[in-house]
Design a protein around this motif. Structure first.
Motif, short mmCIF file in Angstrom:
data_model
loop_
_atom_site.label_atom_id
_atom_site.label_comp_id
_atom_site.label_asym_id
_atom_site.label_seq_id
_atom_site.Cartn_x
_atom_site.Cartn_y
_atom_site.Cartn_z
N UNK A 47 -42.08 69.67 6.70
CA UNK A 47 -40.78 70.32 6.82
C UNK A 47 -40.24 70.60 5.44
N UNK A 48 -40.12 71.86 5.08
CA UNK A 48 -39.59 72.20 3.76
C UNK A 48 -38.08 72.09 3.78
N UNK A 49 -37.51 71.64 2.66
CA UNK A 49 -36.06 71.51 2.53
C UNK A 49 -35.59 72.39 1.37
N UNK A 50 -34.45 73.03 1.58
CA UNK A 50 -33.80 73.79 0.52
C UNK A 50 -32.33 73.88 0.86
N UNK A 51 -31.51 74.22 -0.12
CA UNK A 51 -30.06 74.28 0.07
C UNK A 51 -29.52 75.60 -0.41
N UNK A 52 -28.42 76.01 0.21
CA UNK A 52 -27.71 77.21 -0.20
C UNK A 52 -26.31 77.17 0.39
N UNK A 53 -25.33 77.48 -0.42
CA UNK A 53 -23.96 77.64 0.06
C UNK A 53 -23.42 76.49 0.89
N UNK A 54 -23.73 75.25 0.48
CA UNK A 54 -23.20 74.10 1.22
C UNK A 54 -23.99 73.74 2.46
N UNK A 55 -25.13 74.37 2.67
CA UNK A 55 -25.98 74.07 3.83
C UNK A 55 -27.32 73.55 3.32
N UNK A 56 -27.74 72.43 3.88
CA UNK A 56 -29.07 71.90 3.61
C UNK A 56 -29.95 72.29 4.77
N UNK A 57 -31.00 73.04 4.46
CA UNK A 57 -31.91 73.54 5.48
C UNK A 57 -33.16 72.68 5.56
N UNK A 58 -33.59 72.41 6.76
CA UNK A 58 -34.92 71.86 6.99
C UNK A 58 -35.68 72.95 7.72
N UNK A 59 -36.68 73.50 7.07
CA UNK A 59 -37.43 74.64 7.61
C UNK A 59 -38.73 74.17 8.24
N UNK A 162 -37.47 87.46 -5.08
CA UNK A 162 -36.48 88.54 -4.98
C UNK A 162 -35.94 88.70 -3.56
N UNK A 163 -34.62 88.74 -3.44
CA UNK A 163 -33.96 88.97 -2.17
C UNK A 163 -33.75 87.72 -1.32
N UNK A 164 -34.45 86.65 -1.61
CA UNK A 164 -34.34 85.44 -0.79
C UNK A 164 -32.95 84.83 -0.87
N UNK A 165 -32.39 84.77 -2.06
CA UNK A 165 -31.08 84.14 -2.24
C UNK A 165 -30.02 84.85 -1.40
N UNK A 166 -30.04 86.18 -1.36
CA UNK A 166 -29.06 86.92 -0.56
C UNK A 166 -29.21 86.62 0.92
N UNK A 167 -30.46 86.61 1.39
CA UNK A 167 -30.71 86.35 2.81
C UNK A 167 -30.30 84.95 3.21
N UNK A 168 -30.70 83.97 2.42
CA UNK A 168 -30.38 82.58 2.75
C UNK A 168 -28.88 82.32 2.62
N UNK A 169 -28.23 82.99 1.68
CA UNK A 169 -26.78 82.88 1.54
C UNK A 169 -26.08 83.40 2.80
N UNK A 170 -26.56 84.54 3.34
CA UNK A 170 -26.00 85.07 4.59
C UNK A 170 -26.18 84.05 5.72
N UNK A 171 -27.37 83.45 5.80
CA UNK A 171 -27.66 82.48 6.85
C UNK A 171 -26.75 81.26 6.72
N UNK A 172 -26.56 80.79 5.49
CA UNK A 172 -25.67 79.65 5.25
C UNK A 172 -24.25 79.96 5.70
N UNK A 173 -23.75 81.16 5.39
CA UNK A 173 -22.39 81.55 5.84
C UNK A 173 -22.29 81.53 7.36
#
Length: 183
Positions: A47-59, A162-173
């Motif tokens: 399970x990969x983990x990463x964070x964005x915009x106050x959300x910790x994701x487990x992928x 490229x582009x990942x930060x924008x997409x993951x930021x939208x998902x976090x919101x």
């Protein structure tokens, strides 16, 4: 939001935790995208983990090979969000990707829930890659009216993904807003 949710949020430093299911056909770039999202000091795990915009994701990446796609449904009940990865330069396989996405979204476990759907149009740096509007049309996303969705161009192999930060930021919101509004 209930008292337990508030206490849990306070104990976790106000971070929202979310399980995201990463779906897509084989060779769409799911593993490469997850590598690009993973913190550089984090080893590869199931399970990969990463964070964005106050959300910790487990992928959780589901296999994309045709004979294994039926296994996707095993992960639907645990998902808080879906990332669907397509190869924006592989025009012929977009038809198969559309069918698989429609099957997944029609599954009772997903159909009944308002999960955010992030579509990553990967390999957008390749010659003949389709625009996000063309990818959305090819996948029939205009018919997805019961879930928030967003299409984002991405390239896992470009510096910084490229582009990942924008997409993951939208998902976090989307996930933060759902947590605040109790969805």
């Amino acid at each position: 939001m209930g008292l337990l949710d508030r206490v849990s949020g306070w104990l976790s430093g106000g971070r929202t935790r979310a399980t995201v299911l990463v779906l897509g056909l084989d060779n769409s770039g799911k593993s490469s995208l997850l590598r690009a999202l993973r913190p550089h000091d984090s080893p590869a795990t199931h399970g990969d983990h990463f964070s964005s915009g106050g959300v910790t994701f487990e992928a959780h990446e589901a296999p994309g090979a045709a004979r294994l796609r039926a296994l996707w449904e095993r992960h639907f009940s645990n998902a808080d969000a879906i990332i669907f990865v397509v190869d924006a330069a592989d025009h012929l396989r977009l038809v198969v990707a559309r069918e698989e996405l429609q099957l997944a979204l029609a599954h009772p476990e997903l159909r009944a829930r308002r999960l955010p759907l992030l579509v990553l149009a990967n390999k957008s740096d390749a010659p003949h890659a389709l625009s996000t509007a063309h990818v959305a049309a090819a996948l029939g996303l205009e018919r997805v009216t019961d879930k928030p969705w967003h299409v984002c161009s991405s390239s896992a192999v470009c510096a910084g993904g490229a582009g990942l930060a924008d997409g993951v930021s939208w998902l976090a919101r989307q996930l933060r807003d759902a947590a605040v509004h109790g969805h």
